[in-house]
Design an enzyme around this catalytic site. Structure first.
Site, PDB file in Angstrom:
ATOM      1  N   ASP A 182     104.954  28.252 -86.386  1.00  0.00           N
ATOM      2  CA  ASP A 182     104.910  28.172 -87.627  1.00  0.00           C
ATOM      3  C   ASP A 182     106.660  27.956 -88.372  1.00  0.00           C
ATOM      4  O   ASP A 182     106.843  28.479 -89.056  1.00  0.00           O
ATOM      5  CB  ASP A 182     104.502  29.710 -88.467  1.00  0.00           C
ATOM      6  CG  ASP A 182     104.130  29.402 -89.863  1.00  0.00           C
ATOM      7  OD1 ASP A 182     104.142  28.265 -90.319  1.00  0.00           O
ATOM      8  OD2 ASP A 182     103.831  30.455 -90.612  1.00  0.00           O
ATOM      9  N   LYS A 190     108.707  45.032 -94.492  1.00  0.00           N
ATOM     10  CA  LYS A 190     107.616  43.837 -94.515  1.00  0.00           C
ATOM     11  C   LYS A 190     106.230  44.343 -94.370  1.00  0.00           C
ATOM     12  O   LYS A 190     106.159  45.277 -93.297  1.00  0.00           O
ATOM     13  CB  LYS A 190     107.697  42.686 -93.640  1.00  0.00           C
ATOM     14  CG  LYS A 190     106.937  41.601 -93.577  1.00  0.00           C
ATOM     15  CD  LYS A 190     107.229  40.526 -92.537  1.00  0.00           C
ATOM     16  CE  LYS A 190     106.147  39.611 -92.522  1.00  0.00           C
ATOM     17  NZ  LYS A 190     106.598  38.530 -91.456  1.00  0.00           N
TER      18      LYS A 190
END
Length: 405
Positions: A325, A218
């Site tokens: 989130d 990532k």
């Protein structure tokens, strides 16, 4: 052509299993010509065809312009022509986007890497690093940095700006290459594959280890046009005295924070990917066998998946964390309808002033998605029994003066 590479057998074995990989370990592949002089591989046929098609497209647009547009009146021709009515070769071209081509890594000299690291070190105290400082930090003899920085500019790994003074700064592509090069030197990865995920603040790529194991890498991309309010919405700058920090440094802070949370949660048994390594703004983690909930049209048992999501929210709150989130984009589900939670840079403590509000927002977002996508309302008999059991065990939310279980 005959390849002259000591690790060609292992690299060919990897590419047989993963043909989409770009092998980064080992020397660059070279071929010997008929005269015996080494030469780089010829241009791939696909790239040749792309260049040929681009030239044809330019000619076609040029001819179409002259055949479809009527002649302009005399009053209009007296003025300077509009860019829309200029021939294709006279129009101002937009700057080309930086292509993520990791094959360049194998052809960059070690002195060029030293120059690139010198630019990175100079950016700690400079927005634009003067070329003299780059040369001094790199320590190359006879002004070697002046030579190698031209190669870095050619590959778009640095950006040149002479508006205030003659200086250079790292590009996001150059920062990517520094992180990937560090992983390759550590032996963590040997190849980079296709991009498997794009978000508002990160890109995810498939990578492979020397043993052939697939991992996920990532790369944090803070500062994109879709997510430029990070300095106000995230607490990366807490305790920092510098008034303005560049996006690359903020991406590094986000990666370090996510790796720390992922490792801690994995050690305590939470369903998260396994944290492998971190360097600069890149995080290596295990590959998850699942799909984001936003890509799953039907679930065999939506109530079971919803209960797992709510249980994870509750468990995080019990240990003093709020995800902030927790939505359908950050929850992966596999074929056995087991979930895995991802994306942790925005997590906060339950001692945060808005912690309860953020917890309720995650819960409401989850409830709205299951109602809209699967027409599932968590008000059945089974859910009522679960709520009664949870009330007997205690509230999910840690109250003041009460230690979480």
């Amino acid at each position: 052509c005959t390849h002259q590479s000591s690790s060609s057998s292992s690299n060919s074995a990897l590419q047989q299993h993963h043909p989409w990989l770009h092998i980064l370990s080992g020397p660059p592949q070279r071929c010997s010509s008929s005269s015996g002089a080494p030469a780089l591989h010829p241009l791939p046929s696909g790239l040749k065809s792309c260049q040929r098609n681009r030239r044809r497209r330019r000619r076609r647009l040029h001819l179409h312009h002259h055949s479809s547009h009527p002649p302009l009146p005399a009053a209009a021709t007296a003025r300077s022509p509009s860019p829309l009515h200029l021939p294709f070769h006279r129009r101002r071209r937009q700057p080309a986007a930086m292509k993520f081509d990791v094959n360049i890594l194998r052809y960059i000299d070690k002195d060029a890497w030293r120059t690139l690291v010198a630019v990175e070190m100079g950016m700690k105290n400079h927005e634009l690093v003067p070329v003299e400082l780059v040369n001094a930090i790199s320590g190359l003899k006879h002004g070697g940095a002046f030579k190698w920085i031209r190669d870095l500019l050619k590959h778009k790994l640095v950006h040149h700006d002479n508006s205030k003074y003659d200086g250079y700064r790292l590009t996001p592509l150059g920062y990517d290459f520094l992180a990937i090069k560090a992983f390759v030197n550590r032996g963590a990865i040997t190849g980079v594959g296709r991009r498997i995920g794009v978000g508002k603040e990160s890109d995810v790529y498939e990578v492979v280890t020397e043993s052939g194991e697939l991992l996920a890498m990532k790369l944090h991309r803070l500062g994109r046009n879709s997510f430029r309010a990070v300095k106000n919405k995230r607490d990366y700058l807490t305790g920092k005295t510098q008034p303005s920090l560049n996006w690359l440094y903020l991406s590094r802070l986000a990666a370090l924070k996510e790796h720390a949370f992922m490792k801690a949660l994995g050690d305590h048994g939470f369903p998260v990917p396994t944290a492998v390594d971190v360097n600069r703004h890149a995080v290596l983690m295990s590959m998850v066998n699942g799909y984001p909930l936003t890509q799953v049209e039907k679930l065999g048992n939506p109530g079971r998946v919803y209960k797992q999501c709510v249980d994870q929210l509750a468990q995080l709150a019990r240990v003093g964390l709020i995800h902030c989130d927790f939505n359908e984009f950050n929850v992966l589900v596999n074929d056995r309808q087991e979930i895995t939670v991802i994306d942790f840079p925005q997590m906060v403590s339950t001692n945060h002033p808005n912690a309860e509000e953020l917890f309720d927002r995650d819960l409401k977002c989850l409830h709205r998605f299951f109602l809209r996508r699967y027409n599932y309302r968590p008000d059945g008999e089974e859910d009522q029994m679960d709520e009664e059991e949870e009330e007997e065990e205690g509230s999910w939310w840690p109250r003041p003066g009460r230690t979480p279980p």
